[in-house]
Design a protein around this motif. Sequence first.
Motif, PDB file in Angstrom:
ATOM      1  N   HIS A 147     -69.756 -39.860 -36.432  1.00 26.26           N
ATOM      2  CA  HIS A 147     -69.272 -39.039 -37.538  1.00 26.26           C
ATOM      3  C   HIS A 147     -69.719 -39.606 -38.880  1.00 26.26           C
ATOM      4  O   HIS A 147     -70.109 -40.772 -38.973  1.00 26.26           O
ATOM      5  CB  HIS A 147     -67.759 -38.798 -37.462  1.00 26.26           C
ATOM      6  CG  HIS A 147     -66.879 -39.987 -37.706  1.00 26.26           C
ATOM      7  ND1 HIS A 147     -65.879 -40.366 -36.847  1.00 26.26           N
ATOM      8  CD2 HIS A 147     -66.808 -40.874 -38.734  1.00 26.26           C
ATOM      9  CE1 HIS A 147     -65.241 -41.410 -37.335  1.00 26.26           C
ATOM     10  NE2 HIS A 147     -65.784 -41.751 -38.476  1.00 26.26           N
ATOM     11  N   HIS A 191     -63.491 -35.984 -34.955  1.00 30.48           N
ATOM     12  CA  HIS A 191     -64.125 -35.446 -36.163  1.00 30.48           C
ATOM     13  C   HIS A 191     -65.563 -35.911 -36.228  1.00 30.48           C
ATOM     14  O   HIS A 191     -65.888 -37.033 -35.860  1.00 30.48           O
ATOM     15  CB  HIS A 191     -63.366 -35.790 -37.447  1.00 30.48           C
ATOM     16  CG  HIS A 191     -63.233 -37.244 -37.765  1.00 30.48           C
ATOM     17  ND1 HIS A 191     -62.305 -38.063 -37.169  1.00 30.48           N
ATOM     18  CD2 HIS A 191     -63.924 -38.033 -38.631  1.00 30.48           C
ATOM     19  CE1 HIS A 191     -62.410 -39.285 -37.661  1.00 30.48           C
ATOM     20  NE2 HIS A 191     -63.397 -39.310 -38.547  1.00 30.48           N
ATOM     21  N   HIS A 209     -69.267 -43.153 -45.256  1.00 25.05           N
ATOM     22  CA  HIS A 209     -69.597 -43.985 -44.094  1.00 25.05           C
ATOM     23  C   HIS A 209     -70.156 -43.180 -42.924  1.00 25.05           C
ATOM     24  O   HIS A 209     -70.007 -41.971 -42.854  1.00 25.05           O
ATOM     25  CB  HIS A 209     -68.409 -44.842 -43.634  1.00 25.05           C
ATOM     26  CG  HIS A 209     -67.344 -44.114 -42.846  1.00 25.05           C
ATOM     27  ND1 HIS A 209     -66.270 -43.486 -43.435  1.00 25.05           N
ATOM     28  CD2 HIS A 209     -67.183 -43.933 -41.510  1.00 25.05           C
ATOM     29  CE1 HIS A 209     -65.501 -42.961 -42.497  1.00 25.05           C
ATOM     30  NE2 HIS A 209     -66.024 -43.209 -41.316  1.00 25.05           N
ATOM     31  N   MET A 211     -70.052 -43.490 -38.638  1.00 18.05           N
ATOM     32  CA  MET A 211     -69.402 -44.138 -37.508  1.00 18.05           C
ATOM     33  C   MET A 211     -70.225 -43.921 -36.247  1.00 18.05           C
ATOM     34  O   MET A 211     -70.666 -42.800 -35.971  1.00 18.05           O
ATOM     35  CB  MET A 211     -67.996 -43.546 -37.297  1.00 18.05           C
ATOM     36  CG  MET A 211     -67.107 -44.273 -36.288  1.00 18.05           C
ATOM     37  SD  MET A 211     -67.384 -44.044 -34.500  1.00 18.05           S
ATOM     38  CE  MET A 211     -67.429 -42.276 -34.316  1.00 18.05           C
ATOM     39  N   HIS A 241     -57.074 -46.221 -36.057  1.00 15.22           N
ATOM     40  CA  HIS A 241     -56.789 -45.090 -36.940  1.00 15.22           C
ATOM     41  C   HIS A 241     -55.618 -44.249 -36.432  1.00 15.22           C
ATOM     42  O   HIS A 241     -55.443 -44.062 -35.226  1.00 15.22           O
ATOM     43  CB  HIS A 241     -58.018 -44.192 -37.058  1.00 15.22           C
ATOM     44  CG  HIS A 241     -59.024 -44.686 -38.044  1.00 15.22           C
ATOM     45  ND1 HIS A 241     -58.707 -44.937 -39.360  1.00 15.22           N
ATOM     46  CD2 HIS A 241     -60.346 -44.971 -37.922  1.00 15.22           C
ATOM     47  CE1 HIS A 241     -59.791 -45.344 -39.999  1.00 15.22           C
ATOM     48  NE2 HIS A 241     -60.801 -45.395 -39.149  1.00 15.22           N
ATOM     49  N   TYR A 250     -65.141 -51.817 -40.250  1.00 19.93           N
ATOM     50  CA  TYR A 250     -66.170 -51.268 -41.128  1.00 19.93           C
ATOM     51  C   TYR A 250     -66.908 -52.410 -41.797  1.00 19.93           C
ATOM     52  O   TYR A 250     -66.273 -53.319 -42.343  1.00 19.93           O
ATOM     53  CB  TYR A 250     -65.560 -50.422 -42.249  1.00 19.93           C
ATOM     54  CG  TYR A 250     -64.868 -49.147 -41.841  1.00 19.93           C
ATOM     55  CD1 TYR A 250     -63.713 -49.177 -41.065  1.00 19.93           C
ATOM     56  CD2 TYR A 250     -65.330 -47.920 -42.283  1.00 19.93           C
ATOM     57  CE1 TYR A 250     -63.052 -47.997 -40.733  1.00 19.93           C
ATOM     58  CE2 TYR A 250     -64.678 -46.735 -41.964  1.00 19.93           C
ATOM     59  CZ  TYR A 250     -63.536 -46.776 -41.183  1.00 19.93           C
ATOM     60  OH  TYR A 250     -62.879 -45.621 -40.863  1.00 19.93           O
ATOM     61  N   GLU A 260     -69.047 -47.847 -39.674  1.00 18.36           N
ATOM     62  CA  GLU A 260     -67.877 -48.099 -38.818  1.00 18.36           C
ATOM     63  C   GLU A 260     -68.359 -48.256 -37.378  1.00 18.36           C
ATOM     64  O   GLU A 260     -69.128 -47.436 -36.880  1.00 18.36           O
ATOM     65  CB  GLU A 260     -66.902 -46.910 -38.935  1.00 18.36           C
ATOM     66  CG  GLU A 260     -65.654 -47.048 -38.074  1.00 18.36           C
ATOM     67  CD  GLU A 260     -64.723 -45.829 -38.170  1.00 18.36           C
ATOM     68  OE1 GLU A 260     -65.115 -44.819 -38.788  1.00 18.36           O
ATOM     69  OE2 GLU A 260     -63.613 -45.909 -37.619  1.00 18.36           O
TER      70      GLU A 260
HETATM   71 FE   LIG Z   1     -64.583 -43.092 -39.672  1.00 17.87          FE
END
Ligand SMILES: [Fe+2]
Length: 290
Positions: A147, A191, A209, A211, A241, A250, A260
């Motif tokens: 993501h 996401h 960022h 991921m 999270h 991160y 991340e």
């Molecule tokens: Fe993230």
Amino acid sequence: MGVDSLGYVAFNVADFDRWRTILTQVFGMEPRARDGSDALDFRIDENHHRITLYPTGEDSVAVVGWEVGSIARLEELAAELRSRGVELTAGTPAQCKARKVRQLYHYTCPVIGCPTDIYYGPLVSHTPFAPSRGVAGYKTGELGLGHIAFWVKDLKATLAFYQEVMGFAISDYIAWDDNDAVFLHCNARHHTLALMAEAEGRPGGKFQHLMVESTSLDDVGYGYDIVRDLGVPVAIEPGKHSNDHMQSFYLKSPSGFWVEYGYGGREIGPDWEVKNYDQPMLWGHRMVGN
Ligand SMILES: [Fe+2]
């Protein structure tokens, strides 16, 4: 209508050597040189590559590539973008060869401002992924590369565009301190795109960022140790999270934005219910320096 996954990202980078060190040693990605180009592609799964670095002497997002599963749906999305006044250029054979896709359209995202491709038909390599260090691999496939997150000038307009045109749906919201974030999915990955309202020192259009999701929590832990040993700055300590349950940390990339490294993100099912959280973390994930 819309895209199926995040297929690839490419960055223009000033500190090419440091970037290469991080992607190979921390993440175990497989570098693949291009003929006649100083760009470097990085492989993490069966696809030819998912990430590209261009040593241009400056730091910016070179392109975000959204995958569409068929030529018919790609053409449909291209027509919809054009009907909304977005200027598209069809990829030349040389551009498609460089990106390793069958066909693409390139444009500047009208709401975020980032260079964007929509494409179909990525090249799948017949040889296995050969990681630079002994990592188990990455959770990709139909979930895509991972993501990405951006700060955006107009959160409402950006949300409307990515829902109505690009085919995303809202997963959940997190509002904390002076942050206002919305998380969107285009497949079962919790996401694929996170949008954050711009704020003081965080201007709209800035990339926040990327991921990537490991298939092994231990590989994320080993990666964290390697980050510390290499002296790569940590942005957020290991934690979990609240919304996607990703266990991750991160690092601060040499380009300023964060990367991340995650494991164990939950997926969107048919009975998904949108929630609104008051913190991004369940535990850990402390900002370094706090
Ligand atoms: Fe993230």
